[in-house]
Design a protein around this motif. Structure first.
Motif, PDB file in Angstrom:
ATOM      1  N   PRO A  57       0.836  -1.201   0.000  1.00 48.19           N
ATOM      2  CA  PRO A  57       0.000   0.000   0.000  1.00 48.19           C
ATOM      3  C   PRO A  57       0.871   1.253   0.000  1.00 48.19           C
ATOM      4  O   PRO A  57       1.989   1.240   0.531  1.00 48.19           O
ATOM      5  N   ALA A  58       0.379   2.330  -0.609  1.00 50.31           N
ATOM      6  CA  ALA A  58       1.176   3.567  -0.682  1.00 50.31           C
ATOM      7  C   ALA A  58       1.584   4.048   0.701  1.00 50.31           C
ATOM      8  O   ALA A  58       2.686   4.569   0.893  1.00 50.31           O
ATOM      9  N   ASP A  59       0.702   3.851   1.689  1.00 51.10           N
ATOM     10  CA  ASP A  59       1.046   4.377   3.009  1.00 51.10           C
ATOM     11  C   ASP A  59       1.992   3.467   3.795  1.00 51.10           C
ATOM     12  O   ASP A  59       2.296   3.739   4.957  1.00 51.10           O
ATOM     13  N   PRO A  76       4.779  -6.112  14.224  1.00 54.01           N
ATOM     14  CA  PRO A  76       4.215  -7.163  15.066  1.00 54.01           C
ATOM     15  C   PRO A  76       4.117  -8.501  14.329  1.00 54.01           C
ATOM     16  O   PRO A  76       4.243  -8.549  13.095  1.00 54.01           O
ATOM     17  N   GLU A  77       3.887  -9.552  15.067  1.00 57.59           N
ATOM     18  CA  GLU A  77       3.548 -10.874  14.522  1.00 57.59           C
ATOM     19  C   GLU A  77       4.661 -11.483  13.669  1.00 57.59           C
ATOM     20  O   GLU A  77       4.411 -12.179  12.691  1.00 57.59           O
ATOM     21  N   THR A  78       5.916 -11.182  14.038  1.00 52.61           N
ATOM     22  CA  THR A  78       7.031 -11.819  13.345  1.00 52.61           C
ATOM     23  C   THR A  78       8.184 -11.994  14.313  1.00 52.61           C
ATOM     24  O   THR A  78       8.334 -11.213  15.262  1.00 52.61           O
ATOM     25  N   ARG A 118       8.334  -9.692   6.527  1.00 53.36           N
ATOM     26  CA  ARG A 118       8.160 -10.667   7.609  1.00 53.36           C
ATOM     27  C   ARG A 118       8.342 -12.045   6.976  1.00 53.36           C
ATOM     28  O   ARG A 118       7.387 -12.650   6.485  1.00 53.36           O
ATOM     29  N   ARG A 119       9.623 -12.517   6.964  1.00 54.09           N
ATOM     30  CA  ARG A 119       9.951 -13.716   6.176  1.00 54.09           C
ATOM     31  C   ARG A 119       9.187 -14.931   6.676  1.00 54.09           C
ATOM     32  O   ARG A 119       8.806 -15.798   5.874  1.00 54.09           O
ATOM     33  N   ASP A 120       8.976 -15.017   7.990  1.00 51.01           N
ATOM     34  CA  ASP A 120       8.242 -16.175   8.502  1.00 51.01           C
ATOM     35  C   ASP A 120       6.818 -16.214   7.944  1.00 51.01           C
ATOM     36  O   ASP A 120       6.332 -17.264   7.525  1.00 51.01           O
ATOM     37  N   LEU A 121       6.166 -15.057   7.892  1.00 49.12           N
ATOM     38  CA  LEU A 121       4.792 -15.038   7.376  1.00 49.12           C
ATOM     39  C   LEU A 121       4.780 -15.240   5.862  1.00 49.12           C
ATOM     40  O   LEU A 121       3.881 -15.899   5.315  1.00 49.12           O
ATOM     41  N   LYS A 136       4.589  -9.051   3.314  1.00 47.22           N
ATOM     42  CA  LYS A 136       5.210  -7.975   2.536  1.00 47.22           C
ATOM     43  C   LYS A 136       4.565  -6.604   2.694  1.00 47.22           C
ATOM     44  O   LYS A 136       5.244  -5.591   2.507  1.00 47.22           O
ATOM     45  N   ALA A 137       3.263  -6.553   2.931  1.00 44.71           N
ATOM     46  CA  ALA A 137       2.539  -5.283   2.763  1.00 44.71           C
ATOM     47  C   ALA A 137       2.121  -4.656   4.084  1.00 44.71           C
ATOM     48  O   ALA A 137       1.138  -3.933   4.153  1.00 44.71           O
ATOM     49  N   PHE A 138       2.898  -4.923   5.133  1.00 48.95           N
ATOM     50  CA  PHE A 138       2.525  -4.417   6.457  1.00 48.95           C
ATOM     51  C   PHE A 138       2.849  -2.932   6.590  1.00 48.95           C
ATOM     52  O   PHE A 138       3.560  -2.343   5.755  1.00 48.95           O
ATOM     53  N   ASP A 139       2.324  -2.326   7.661  1.00 47.25           N
ATOM     54  CA  ASP A 139       2.549  -0.896   7.912  1.00 47.25           C
ATOM     55  C   ASP A 139       4.056  -0.614   7.989  1.00 47.25           C
ATOM     56  O   ASP A 139       4.805  -1.364   8.624  1.00 47.25           O
TER      57      ASP A 139
END
Ligand code: MN
Length: 233
Positions: A57-59, A76-78, A118-121, A136-139
């Motif tokens: 996402p652009a943001d 988070p979550e990694t 987040r390579r694990d995810l 890949k597309a997290f904040d």
């Protein structure tokens, strides 16, 4: 009374080196597996097949200062968040079905960027045949330096691309090693999507990706575009 139920999200933008004007970001396209040695380290065959595209996402783009410390918030979550140093191509003129020979006319400039992952995810999704978004597309997953206009840099087709963590070299490649060159990426993407001014293209990462932890400092450079220093917090 506003036409909107709540204030719309602000336009994401990046500074333009040597200019008071900013580059407004529309979309963020990324290419996967575009340096052969990195394809091998990820366990795949680098034979030249079709490029792999995904989006952020652009943001997710976070402006990193040209000098001084930028900050990357650990997501988070990694437990396995990787750095991927990339040449970012900024599109200044849109189009469909762009020929590789005409691609340069569509480039506004270039930046140093990180496709934080987040390579694990990502691995879990890939193994399950699912899309890569959570990996890949997290904040804040796309820390990016200032845009350097192509008039100042010339067309970038060769030059060192490097990343070190706490002073230890991790990634070291050369733009000439791109499996799909920037001209070919622009041509290929423009057959799939109509490119527009404001689009960013992350062109892939060389070998040596690896994990960072809070407190690490990543030093990132692409020849001709300067250096970024980014602290993981
Ligand atoms: Mn990448």
């Amino acid at each position: 009374m506003s036409a909107y139920a709540f204030p719309p999200a602000p336009v994401v933008s990046l500074p333009v080196s040597g200019s008071p004007r900013r580059f407004p970001v529309r979309r963020v396209y990324c290419i996967g597996r575009n340096y052969a040695a990195h394809v091998r380290e990820m366990g795949h065959d680098p034979d030249r097949t079709s490029p792999i595209y995904f989006c952020k996402p652009a943001d997710a783009v976070m402006e990193m200062p040209a000098s001084g410390e930028g900050v990357f918030p650990y997501p988070p979550e990694t437990t396995n968040c990787h750095h991927e140093i990339e040449l970012v191509v900024a599109i200044g003129k849109g189009g469909r079905d762009i020929e590789p020979a005409a691609a340069r006319d569509h480039i506004f400039g270039y930046a140093v960027g990180l496709d934080m992952t987040r390579r694990d995810l990502q691995r879990a999704a890939a193994q399950a045949g699912q899309p890569w978004e959570t990996g890949k597309a997290f904040d804040a997953s796309a820390p990016t330096g200032p845009i350097h206009p192509i008039e100042a840099t010339g067309e970038l087709t060769a030059g060192a691309i490097t990343l070190s963590v706490n002073g230890q070299p991790r990634q070291s490649g050369d733009l000439s090693q791109l499996i799909w060159g920037v001209d070919e990426i622009i041509a290929s993407l423009s057959r799939l999507f109509e490119l527009q001014p404001g689009d960013l293209i992350f062109s892939g990462t060389p070998e040596g990706v690896g994990a960072v932890t809070r407190g690490d400092t990543m030093t990132c450079s692409v020849a001709g575009l300067g250096e970024l220093s980014i602290q993981v917090q």
